[in-house]
Design a protein around this motif. Structure first.
Motif, PDB file in Angstrom:
ATOM      1  N   LEU A  14     -62.288 -24.984  47.343  1.00 47.50           N
ATOM      2  CA  LEU A  14     -61.190 -24.330  46.639  1.00 47.50           C
ATOM      3  C   LEU A  14     -59.949 -25.188  46.826  1.00 47.50           C
ATOM      4  N   ARG A  15     -59.042 -25.115  45.872  1.00 49.80           N
ATOM      5  CA  ARG A  15     -57.728 -25.750  46.035  1.00 49.80           C
ATOM      6  C   ARG A  15     -56.659 -24.689  45.873  1.00 49.80           C
ATOM      7  N   LEU A  16     -55.899 -24.498  46.934  1.00 50.08           N
ATOM      8  CA  LEU A  16     -54.766 -23.583  46.900  1.00 50.08           C
ATOM      9  C   LEU A  16     -53.521 -24.338  46.461  1.00 50.08           C
TER      10      LEU A  16
ATOM     11  N   VAL B  58     -35.558 -21.112  49.342  1.00 45.54           N
ATOM     12  CA  VAL B  58     -36.706 -21.401  48.498  1.00 45.54           C
ATOM     13  C   VAL B  58     -37.609 -20.186  48.457  1.00 45.54           C
ATOM     14  N   GLN B  59     -38.190 -19.923  47.288  1.00 43.38           N
ATOM     15  CA  GLN B  59     -39.171 -18.856  47.138  1.00 43.38           C
ATOM     16  C   GLN B  59     -40.526 -19.487  46.881  1.00 43.38           C
ATOM     17  N   LEU B  60     -41.557 -18.896  47.469  1.00 41.05           N
ATOM     18  CA  LEU B  60     -42.890 -19.497  47.455  1.00 41.05           C
ATOM     19  C   LEU B  60     -43.911 -18.533  46.867  1.00 41.05           C
ATOM     20  N   VAL B  61     -44.791 -19.052  46.006  1.00 45.80           N
ATOM     21  CA  VAL B  61     -45.838 -18.246  45.399  1.00 45.80           C
ATOM     22  C   VAL B  61     -47.156 -19.014  45.466  1.00 45.80           C
ATOM     23  N   GLU B  62     -48.141 -18.436  46.177  1.00 51.11           N
ATOM     24  CA  GLU B  62     -49.451 -19.071  46.316  1.00 51.11           C
ATOM     25  C   GLU B  62     -50.376 -18.652  45.179  1.00 51.11           C
ATOM     26  N   SER B  63     -51.343 -19.496  44.905  1.00 51.09           N
ATOM     27  CA  SER B  63     -52.392 -19.192  43.945  1.00 51.09           C
ATOM     28  C   SER B  63     -53.612 -20.033  44.290  1.00 51.09           C
ATOM     29  N   GLY B  64     -54.740 -19.687  43.662  1.00 43.62           N
ATOM     30  CA  GLY B  64     -55.935 -20.487  43.831  1.00 43.62           C
ATOM     31  C   GLY B  64     -56.992 -19.904  44.740  1.00 43.62           C
TER      32      GLY B  64
ATOM     33  N   THR C 121     -57.328 -30.788  53.182  1.00 40.11           N
ATOM     34  CA  THR C 121     -56.288 -31.798  52.958  1.00 40.11           C
ATOM     35  C   THR C 121     -55.046 -31.131  52.407  1.00 40.11           C
ATOM     36  N   ILE C 122     -53.927 -31.328  53.089  1.00 41.35           N
ATOM     37  CA  ILE C 122     -52.646 -30.815  52.618  1.00 41.35           C
ATOM     38  C   ILE C 122     -51.914 -31.934  51.895  1.00 41.35           C
ATOM     39  N   SER C 123     -51.254 -31.584  50.805  1.00 41.27           N
ATOM     40  CA  SER C 123     -50.485 -32.575  50.064  1.00 41.27           C
ATOM     41  C   SER C 123     -49.355 -31.865  49.323  1.00 41.27           C
ATOM     42  N   ARG C 124     -48.443 -32.646  48.798  1.00 43.15           N
ATOM     43  CA  ARG C 124     -47.320 -32.062  48.063  1.00 43.15           C
ATOM     44  C   ARG C 124     -46.884 -32.981  46.931  1.00 43.15           C
ATOM     45  N   ASP C 125     -46.286 -32.377  45.922  1.00 42.45           N
ATOM     46  CA  ASP C 125     -45.713 -33.113  44.799  1.00 42.45           C
ATOM     47  C   ASP C 125     -44.265 -32.648  44.679  1.00 42.45           C
ATOM     48  N   ASN C 126     -43.359 -33.397  45.231  1.00 38.69           N
ATOM     49  CA  ASN C 126     -41.960 -32.966  45.257  1.00 38.69           C
ATOM     50  C   ASN C 126     -41.333 -32.947  43.871  1.00 38.69           C
ATOM     51  N   ALA C 127     -41.848 -33.760  42.967  1.00 35.68           N
ATOM     52  CA  ALA C 127     -41.302 -33.771  41.607  1.00 35.68           C
ATOM     53  C   ALA C 127     -41.635 -32.474  40.877  1.00 35.68           C
ATOM     54  N   LYS C 128     -42.749 -31.846  41.262  1.00 40.19           N
ATOM     55  CA  LYS C 128     -43.191 -30.610  40.608  1.00 40.19           C
ATOM     56  C   LYS C 128     -42.972 -29.366  41.470  1.00 40.19           C
ATOM     57  N   ASN C 129     -42.393 -29.559  42.655  1.00 41.19           N
ATOM     58  CA  ASN C 129     -42.177 -28.437  43.584  1.00 41.19           C
ATOM     59  C   ASN C 129     -43.480 -27.715  43.921  1.00 41.19           C
ATOM     60  N   LEU C 130     -44.518 -28.484  44.206  1.00 41.68           N
ATOM     61  CA  LEU C 130     -45.819 -27.907  44.495  1.00 41.68           C
ATOM     62  C   LEU C 130     -46.366 -28.400  45.824  1.00 41.68           C
ATOM     63  N   LEU C 131     -47.008 -27.483  46.528  1.00 37.99           N
ATOM     64  CA  LEU C 131     -47.732 -27.762  47.754  1.00 37.99           C
ATOM     65  C   LEU C 131     -49.189 -27.403  47.513  1.00 37.99           C
ATOM     66  N   TYR C 132     -50.104 -28.196  48.078  1.00 36.92           N
ATOM     67  CA  TYR C 132     -51.530 -27.971  47.864  1.00 36.92           C
ATOM     68  C   TYR C 132     -52.279 -27.898  49.196  1.00 36.92           C
ATOM     69  N   LEU C 133     -53.414 -27.221  49.138  1.00 36.24           N
ATOM     70  CA  LEU C 133     -54.376 -27.277  50.241  1.00 36.24           C
ATOM     71  C   LEU C 133     -55.758 -27.382  49.610  1.00 36.24           C
TER      72      LEU C 133
ATOM     73  N   GLY D  89     -45.970 -25.773  55.442  1.00 42.72           N
ATOM     74  CA  GLY D  89     -47.175 -25.505  56.208  1.00 42.72           C
ATOM     75  C   GLY D  89     -48.063 -24.489  55.517  1.00 42.72           C
ATOM     76  N   TRP D  90     -49.317 -24.501  55.900  1.00 42.37           N
ATOM     77  CA  TRP D  90     -50.275 -23.472  55.498  1.00 42.37           C
ATOM     78  C   TRP D  90     -50.711 -22.734  56.767  1.00 42.37           C
ATOM     79  N   PHE D  91     -50.737 -21.426  56.653  1.00 39.02           N
ATOM     80  CA  PHE D  91     -51.220 -20.566  57.729  1.00 39.02           C
ATOM     81  C   PHE D  91     -52.257 -19.617  57.139  1.00 39.02           C
ATOM     82  N   ARG D  92     -53.041 -18.994  58.008  1.00 41.94           N
ATOM     83  CA  ARG D  92     -54.005 -18.022  57.525  1.00 41.94           C
ATOM     84  C   ARG D  92     -54.122 -16.872  58.504  1.00 41.94           C
ATOM     85  N   GLN D  93     -54.541 -15.733  57.950  1.00 42.62           N
ATOM     86  CA  GLN D  93     -54.710 -14.544  58.778  1.00 42.62           C
ATOM     87  C   GLN D  93     -55.992 -13.833  58.366  1.00 42.62           C
TER      88      GLN D  93
END
Length: 123
Positions: free
Chosen positions: A18-20, A2-8, A69-81, A35-39
């Motif tokens: 903010l919503r990532l 899987v390839q992942l691209v963040e935005s927000g 709040t972390i959530s996901r939409d598997n139908a849209k292949n999206l993860l949120y924070l 998962g969500w991580f930060r640096q």
């Protein structure tokens, strides 16, 4: 795989929100715990939140409980924070990450990472 691209990410005043988002490629997104991580500058990458493949189980680091709040939409292949009541100490580059199997809090257990999105909270 899987390839992942963040935005927000962006600049927000303390107390703001903010919503990532993290967009995943591939047809097997629902197989991955996420998962969500930060640096922050000069610091190591730390765990923020995780969610099981189904979305039914979530876990947060104590410092963000009740605010993020972390959530996901598997139908849209999206993860949120969703990040509310932001504080200056939340300033960091935020990364989404994926792993097969059960969710974990340890960054070394995640196989797939996005490029990160900057969140800056001004006081």
């Amino acid at each position: 795989q899987v390839q992942l691209v963040e935005s927000g990410g962006g600049l927000v005043q303390a107390g703001g929100s903010l919503r990532l988002s993290c967009a995943a490629s591939g047809r097997t997104f629902s197989s991955y715990a996420m998962g969500w991580f930060r640096q922050a500058p000069g610091k190591g990458r730390e765990f923020v939140a995780a969610i099981s493949w189904s979305g039914y189980s979530v876990y947060y680091v104590d410092s963000v409980k009740g605010r993020f709040t972390i959530s996901r939409d598997n139908a849209k292949n999206l993860l949120y924070l969703q990040m509310n009541s932001l504080k200056p100490e939340d300033t960091a580059v935020y990364y989404c990450a994926g792993k097969l199997g059960i969710m974990r809090m340890t960054k070394n257990e995640y196989q797939y990472w996005g490029q990160g999105t900057q969140v800056t909270v001004s006081s």
